[in-house]
Design a protein around this motif. Structure first.
Motif, PDB file in Angstrom:
ATOM      1  N   TRP A   1     -21.530 -16.770  18.886  1.00 16.93           N
ATOM      2  CA  TRP A   1     -20.929 -16.905  20.217  1.00 16.93           C
ATOM      3  C   TRP A   1     -19.908 -15.801  20.459  1.00 16.93           C
ATOM      4  O   TRP A   1     -19.763 -15.312  21.578  1.00 16.93           O
ATOM      5  CB  TRP A   1     -20.273 -18.276  20.348  1.00 16.93           C
ATOM      6  N   SER A   2     -19.228 -15.388  19.396  1.00 16.26           N
ATOM      7  CA  SER A   2     -18.269 -14.296  19.528  1.00 16.26           C
ATOM      8  C   SER A   2     -18.980 -12.981  19.840  1.00 16.26           C
ATOM      9  O   SER A   2     -18.527 -12.206  20.688  1.00 16.26           O
ATOM     10  CB  SER A   2     -17.460 -14.162  18.232  1.00 16.26           C
ATOM     11  N   LEU A   3     -20.102 -12.726  19.179  1.00 16.24           N
ATOM     12  CA  LEU A   3     -20.884 -11.520  19.461  1.00 16.24           C
ATOM     13  C   LEU A   3     -21.332 -11.483  20.914  1.00 16.24           C
ATOM     14  O   LEU A   3     -21.229 -10.454  21.588  1.00 16.24           O
ATOM     15  CB  LEU A   3     -22.100 -11.455  18.537  1.00 16.24           C
ATOM     16  N   LEU A   4     -21.826 -12.615  21.400  1.00 14.27           N
ATOM     17  CA  LEU A   4     -22.288 -12.682  22.797  1.00 14.27           C
ATOM     18  C   LEU A   4     -21.137 -12.450  23.761  1.00 14.27           C
ATOM     19  O   LEU A   4     -21.272 -11.700  24.739  1.00 14.27           O
ATOM     20  CB  LEU A   4     -22.932 -14.043  23.064  1.00 14.27           C
ATOM     21  N   PHE A   5     -19.997 -13.073  23.500  1.00 13.03           N
ATOM     22  CA  PHE A   5     -18.866 -12.967  24.411  1.00 13.03           C
ATOM     23  C   PHE A   5     -18.360 -11.525  24.495  1.00 13.03           C
ATOM     24  O   PHE A   5     -18.163 -10.989  25.594  1.00 13.03           O
ATOM     25  CB  PHE A   5     -17.740 -13.900  23.963  1.00 13.03           C
ATOM     26  N   PHE A   6     -18.160 -10.883  23.361  1.00 12.10           N
ATOM     27  CA  PHE A   6     -17.609  -9.526  23.384  1.00 12.10           C
ATOM     28  C   PHE A   6     -18.644  -8.497  23.837  1.00 12.10           C
ATOM     29  O   PHE A   6     -18.280  -7.469  24.417  1.00 12.10           O
ATOM     30  CB  PHE A   6     -17.027  -9.171  22.028  1.00 12.10           C
ATOM     31  N   PHE A   7     -19.910  -8.773  23.603  1.00  8.53           N
ATOM     32  CA  PHE A   7     -20.947  -7.890  24.149  1.00  8.53           C
ATOM     33  C   PHE A   7     -20.946  -7.961  25.665  1.00  8.53           C
ATOM     34  O   PHE A   7     -21.119  -6.947  26.352  1.00  8.53           O
ATOM     35  CB  PHE A   7     -22.315  -8.293  23.590  1.00  8.53           C
ATOM     36  N   MET A   8     -20.716  -9.163  26.199  1.00 13.26           N
ATOM     37  CA  MET A   8     -20.611  -9.314  27.651  1.00 13.26           C
ATOM     38  C   MET A   8     -19.419  -8.531  28.184  1.00 13.26           C
ATOM     39  O   MET A   8     -19.526  -7.839  29.219  1.00 13.26           O
ATOM     40  CB  MET A   8     -20.475 -10.793  28.016  1.00 13.26           C
ATOM     41  N   LEU A   9     -18.261  -8.603  27.498  1.00 13.35           N
ATOM     42  CA  LEU A   9     -17.087  -7.848  27.939  1.00 13.35           C
ATOM     43  C   LEU A   9     -17.357  -6.348  27.913  1.00 13.35           C
ATOM     44  O   LEU A   9     -16.934  -5.614  28.816  1.00 13.35           O
ATOM     45  CB  LEU A   9     -15.886  -8.176  27.046  1.00 13.35           C
ATOM     46  N   ILE A  10     -18.067  -5.883  26.891  1.00 12.36           N
ATOM     47  CA  ILE A  10     -18.396  -4.460  26.803  1.00 12.36           C
ATOM     48  C   ILE A  10     -19.235  -4.032  28.006  1.00 12.36           C
ATOM     49  O   ILE A  10     -18.965  -3.002  28.637  1.00 12.36           O
ATOM     50  CB  ILE A  10     -19.153  -4.166  25.489  1.00 12.36           C
ATOM     51  N   LEU A  11     -20.249  -4.814  28.340  1.00 16.61           N
ATOM     52  CA  LEU A  11     -21.129  -4.461  29.464  1.00 16.61           C
ATOM     53  C   LEU A  11     -20.375  -4.518  30.788  1.00 16.61           C
ATOM     54  O   LEU A  11     -20.578  -3.660  31.657  1.00 16.61           O
ATOM     55  CB  LEU A  11     -22.338  -5.403  29.498  1.00 16.61           C
ATOM     56  N   LEU A  12     -19.525  -5.515  30.952  1.00 19.93           N
ATOM     57  CA  LEU A  12     -18.735  -5.607  32.183  1.00 19.93           C
ATOM     58  C   LEU A  12     -17.822  -4.392  32.327  1.00 19.93           C
ATOM     59  O   LEU A  12     -17.677  -3.823  33.415  1.00 19.93           O
ATOM     60  CB  LEU A  12     -17.902  -6.889  32.190  1.00 19.93           C
ATOM     61  N   GLY A  13     -17.208  -3.981  31.228  1.00 18.68           N
ATOM     62  CA  GLY A  13     -16.339  -2.814  31.274  1.00 18.68           C
ATOM     63  C   GLY A  13     -17.101  -1.527  31.537  1.00 18.68           C
ATOM     64  O   GLY A  13     -16.670  -0.682  32.317  1.00 18.68           O
ATOM     65  N   LEU A  14     -18.265  -1.378  30.895  1.00 19.46           N
ATOM     66  CA  LEU A  14     -19.055  -0.164  31.074  1.00 19.46           C
ATOM     67  C   LEU A  14     -19.533  -0.019  32.514  1.00 19.46           C
ATOM     68  O   LEU A  14     -19.573   1.099  33.046  1.00 19.46           O
ATOM     69  CB  LEU A  14     -20.256  -0.175  30.122  1.00 19.46           C
ATOM     70  N   GLY A  15     -19.899  -1.130  33.154  1.00 19.29           N
ATOM     71  CA  GLY A  15     -20.358  -1.061  34.540  1.00 19.29           C
ATOM     72  C   GLY A  15     -19.319  -0.448  35.452  1.00 19.29           C
ATOM     73  O   GLY A  15     -19.641   0.348  36.343  1.00 19.29           O
ATOM     74  N   THR A  16     -18.058  -0.807  35.246  1.00 19.95           N
ATOM     75  CA  THR A  16     -16.971  -0.227  36.038  1.00 19.95           C
ATOM     76  C   THR A  16     -16.678   1.201  35.595  1.00 19.95           C
ATOM     77  O   THR A  16     -16.444   2.088  36.421  1.00 19.95           O
ATOM     78  CB  THR A  16     -15.701  -1.085  35.894  1.00 19.95           C
ATOM     79  N   GLN A  17     -16.714   1.445  34.303  1.00 23.68           N
ATOM     80  CA  GLN A  17     -16.381   2.762  33.764  1.00 23.68           C
ATOM     81  C   GLN A  17     -17.375   3.828  34.205  1.00 23.68           C
ATOM     82  O   GLN A  17     -16.997   4.985  34.440  1.00 23.68           O
ATOM     83  CB  GLN A  17     -16.330   2.696  32.235  1.00 23.68           C
ATOM     84  N   PHE A  18     -18.650   3.476  34.340  1.00 22.49           N
ATOM     85  CA  PHE A  18     -19.640   4.432  34.830  1.00 22.49           C
ATOM     86  C   PHE A  18     -19.206   5.019  36.173  1.00 22.49           C
ATOM     87  O   PHE A  18     -19.253   6.228  36.392  1.00 22.49           O
ATOM     88  CB  PHE A  18     -21.006   3.757  35.006  1.00 22.49           C
ATOM     89  N   CYS A  19     -18.801   4.133  37.076  1.00 22.16           N
ATOM     90  CA  CYS A  19     -18.448   4.569  38.427  1.00 22.16           C
ATOM     91  C   CYS A  19     -17.135   5.341  38.449  1.00 22.16           C
ATOM     92  O   CYS A  19     -16.985   6.292  39.226  1.00 22.16           O
ATOM     93  CB  CYS A  19     -18.360   3.360  39.358  1.00 22.16           C
ATOM     94  N   LEU A  20     -16.182   4.941  37.605  1.00 19.95           N
ATOM     95  CA  LEU A  20     -14.903   5.652  37.560  1.00 19.95           C
ATOM     96  C   LEU A  20     -15.100   7.091  37.090  1.00 19.95           C
ATOM     97  O   LEU A  20     -14.546   8.036  37.671  1.00 19.95           O
ATOM     98  CB  LEU A  20     -13.939   4.924  36.627  1.00 19.95           C
ATOM     99  N   LEU A  21     -15.921   7.278  36.044  1.00 12.21           N
ATOM    100  CA  LEU A  21     -16.170   8.625  35.544  1.00 12.21           C
ATOM    101  C   LEU A  21     -16.988   9.433  36.539  1.00 12.21           C
ATOM    102  O   LEU A  21     -16.704  10.607  36.788  1.00 12.21           O
ATOM    103  CB  LEU A  21     -16.896   8.555  34.193  1.00 12.21           C
ATOM    104  N   GLU A  22     -17.994   8.808  37.144  1.00 12.55           N
ATOM    105  CA  GLU A  22     -18.823   9.510  38.128  1.00 12.55           C
ATOM    106  C   GLU A  22     -18.007   9.912  39.345  1.00 12.55           C
ATOM    107  O   GLU A  22     -18.274  10.940  39.974  1.00 12.55           O
ATOM    108  CB  GLU A  22     -20.000   8.616  38.545  1.00 12.55           C
ATOM    109  N   THR A  23     -16.993   9.117  39.696  1.00 14.37           N
ATOM    110  CA  THR A  23     -16.115   9.461  40.812  1.00 14.37           C
ATOM    111  C   THR A  23     -15.417  10.790  40.555  1.00 14.37           C
ATOM    112  O   THR A  23     -15.363  11.667  41.434  1.00 14.37           O
ATOM    113  CB  THR A  23     -15.062   8.359  41.027  1.00 14.37           C
ATOM    114  N   LEU A  24     -14.886  10.964  39.352  1.00 15.24           N
ATOM    115  CA  LEU A  24     -14.179  12.200  39.014  1.00 15.24           C
ATOM    116  C   LEU A  24     -15.145  13.377  38.935  1.00 15.24           C
ATOM    117  O   LEU A  24     -14.861  14.465  39.449  1.00 15.24           O
ATOM    118  CB  LEU A  24     -13.447  12.028  37.677  1.00 15.24           C
TER     119      LEU A  24
END
Length: 627
Positions: free
Chosen positions: A384-407
């Motif tokens: 359950w810990s693996l699933l939870f933190f993998f979800m956090l990683i994907l949620l963060g990456l989705g936002t980070q893609f756009c932030l980097l692409e903006t610059l």
């Protein structure tokens, strides 16, 4: 025929109208419109949906908080979202290039870049910590389960007894019941909290003492930046494919955790605590302020990301429809995540024999302390810990893609040469390396008013005409009213509310020194100060013999302002022909084209029948070929 219609939907065509091949081959477009929607959902749905909204909801009246939350969504969130999408899509330019509409205000674009830089650095550090927890979860026993580790203190009290590593739930309940007296008598320090503070962060005694670099965290930071770079190595062409997984799989994990959560004892009490309405709080201005702030920041308005993502749309894409879909999905995810979080927290509170408020937290405290501790009570807790933190990683990456692409997009659009466009990958690599280096200090121990775009856009009437030319229909009356009156009022309210509610920053019992607060204020103002500095610069270099003339010339649109492709530059944006023609909606243009085709067919038909020549006495003569 059906296949063509489906293809039109994928490419964002206005419903009921033929698909136009308006591919921007030089700059690039999304492979299809699903990629844009998923990318925007990934950008908007981030860590705040999981670790901030549920806490705000229960703190501000539970179910009663939903009322101001959705009011703010309708009157501020969706209108501003549509505004930014339409702005970027119309020009096919990033957050700097769009200010060709009024060059004096290009400082707003630079402010957006500053904000995206700060958030991007911070966000990737959070992602790297999620990576670290993910790697640490690859074990038979989670390292924050017990209090018998070198980093633990005598104040540590675990929810699972050390001798009962393989105990049943009945035994665990018995042990926890025995701990209830201790928990109620003293302030409890959990093993997950001490793991977070004393081992993962290894917090120093003050912000002035950086201490050594945490090498495991530094390694995870490098991993997170490499992942982001590889996903953006071909710009939207590569990230558009990645989001099929990164934007959808978090919902799979949320659903798995939700199903597991509601089957646990005490889960219902946690959900009740989350949703039970306290209607008296509706009259509290702070509740409305929190609702407005959450909508505004959750959707990512004024960061430049929405403008950037929309700039890769095709010109006639229905961004009005997209803005509603993405905004509603974002808010729906926040509500859904609350069920996932509070079902587990209710289970934990039930076993501790305390109120849910005693275990509820927000921000990193929820993601890296409270929720991980609750997971230690579950059978096969590492899974359950693996699933939870993998979800956090994907949620963060989705936002980070756009932030980097903006610059990256801002830099590429600003230079604009064929070489820089062809070698955009090197720009992406350069921005990623700089972001990594700026994030290294964080591994040690330690603009909203730009939404008055419509007021600067050569007048709101011109903007409405541009949207109609692009979409085939004008912005609905409701959105026009929100843009002109309601949304600016709400943004001003947020600004005033934030100033009034300001309190000195603290971390638990640690009070930050004055010099650190001054640095924080300087960083906050660095995005805003870009606006007046660039405005004064633009006025100084503009043509004119007087200040007033220079001011007028500095706000005049650049000659290149308008749609990117020549086929869309009509009306006042036309660059060819002896005179300009009136801008007409897309549907009228298609209607006139249809009339012309019909008229041509009738003429051809008459030619086939033959010609009749009237005689002098009214008779008709059929001409015969000459001998």
């Amino acid at each position: 025929m059906a296949e063509k219609q489906f293809s039109g939907i994928l490419n964002g065509a206005v419903p009921g109208e033929p698909v136009k091949k308006d591919e921007n081959s030089r700059r690039g477009n999304w492979g299809n419109q699903i990629e844009f929607v998923l990318t925007s959902v990934g950008y908007a749905v981030g860590l705040g949906n999981v670790w901030r909204f549920p806490y705000l909801c229960y703190r501000n009246g539970g179910g009663a908080f939903m009322f101001p939350y959705f009011i703010m969504l309708v009157f501020c969130g969706i209108p501003l979202f549509f505004l930014e999408l339409s702005f970027g899509q119309f020009t096919s330019l990033g957050c700097l290039g769009v200010w060709k509409v009024s060059p004096m205000f290009k400082g707003v674009g630079y402010g957006m870049m500053v904000v995206s830089t700060y958030i991007g650095i911070y966000y990737n550090v959070v992602i790297c910590i999620a990576f670290y927890y993910f790697f640490m979860s690859m074990t038979n026993l989670l390292p924050w389960t017990y209090c018998n580790n070198p980093w633990n203190t005598p104040d540590c009290t675990g929810v699972v007894g050390t001798p009962l590593a393989n105990a049943t739930f009945a035994n665990v309940s018995a042990v926890v019941s025995g701990l209830t007296e201790i928990v109620n008598r003293t302030k409890r320090t959990s093993p997950s909290e001490e793991y977070w503070r004393n081992y993962v962060l290894n917090i120093s005694d003050g912000i002035g003492n950086f201490g050594e670099v945490r090498l495991p965290i530094l390694g995870c930071l490098a991993v997170s930046w490499v992942v982001v770079f590889l996903c953006l190595i071909r710009g939207v062409k590569s990230s558009g494919k990645v989001v099929y997984f990164t934007a959808t799989f978090p919902y799979v994990v949320l659903t798995i955790l939700f199903i597991r959560g509601i089957t646990l004892e005490g889960a219902i009490s946690g959900i009740k605590y989350y949703l039970t309405p306290q209607w008296e709080k509706i009259l509290d201005a702070k509740v409305w302020g929190d609702a407005a702030s959450q909508i505004f920041y959750s959707l990512g308005c004024a960061w430049g990301g929405l403008i950037t993502m929309a700039s890769y749309n095709k010109f006639h894409n229905n961004c009005f429809r997209d803005s509603i879909i993405i905004s509603v999905t974002n808010c729906g995810t926040s509500v859904y995540a609350g069920f996932v979080i509070f079902s587990i927290l209710g289970f934990m509170a039930n076993h501790l024999g305390v109120d849910v408020s005693e275990v509820a937290d927000h921000g990193p405290g929820l993601a890296f302390v409270a929720y991980p501790e609750a997971l230690t009570l579950l059978p096969i807790s590492p899974l359950w810990s693996l699933l939870f933190f993998f979800m956090l990683i994907l949620l963060g990456l989705g936002t980070q893609f756009c932030l980097l692409e903006t610059l990256v997009t801002a830099v590429v659009d600003e230079i604009g040469t064929d070489w820089i466009i062809k070698n955009k990958t090197y720009v992406t690599l350069g921005v990623a390396i700089v972001g990594f280096l700026l994030g290294v200090p964080l591994t040690t121990r330690v603009i909203s008013l730009c939404h008055f775009l419509h007021a600067l856009y050569k007048g709101h009437k011109n903007y409405f005409k541009d949207v109609e030319m692009m979409l085939g229909f004008p912005p609905p009356l409701f959105f026009r009213i929100c843009w002109k009156y309601v949304s600016p009022f709400i943004i001003t309210f947020i600004l005033i509310f934030t100033v009034i509610q300001y309190k000195p920053i603290t971390y638990n019992d640690y009070v930050y020194p004055s010099w650190s607060l001054i640095i924080g204020f300087a960083m906050a103002l660095s995005s805003v100060i870009c606006i007046p500095i660039y405005a004064l610069f633009k006025i100084a270099v503009s043509e004119g013999s007087t200040f007033l003339e220079r001011l007028k010339n500095s706000v005049k649109p650049d000659p290149d302002w308008g749609p990117a492709l020549q086929e869309h530059r009509k009306g006042r944006y036309a660059t060819t022909g002896p005179e300009s023609v009136e801008v007409r909606p897309l549907k009228e243009e298609l209607k006139d084209e249809g009339k012309e085709k019909l008229k041509k067919k009738e003429t051809e038909k008459k030619d086939e029948i033959g010609l009749t020549i009237p005689g002098s006495n009214g008779s008709t003569l059929n001409p015969t070929p000459s001998a």
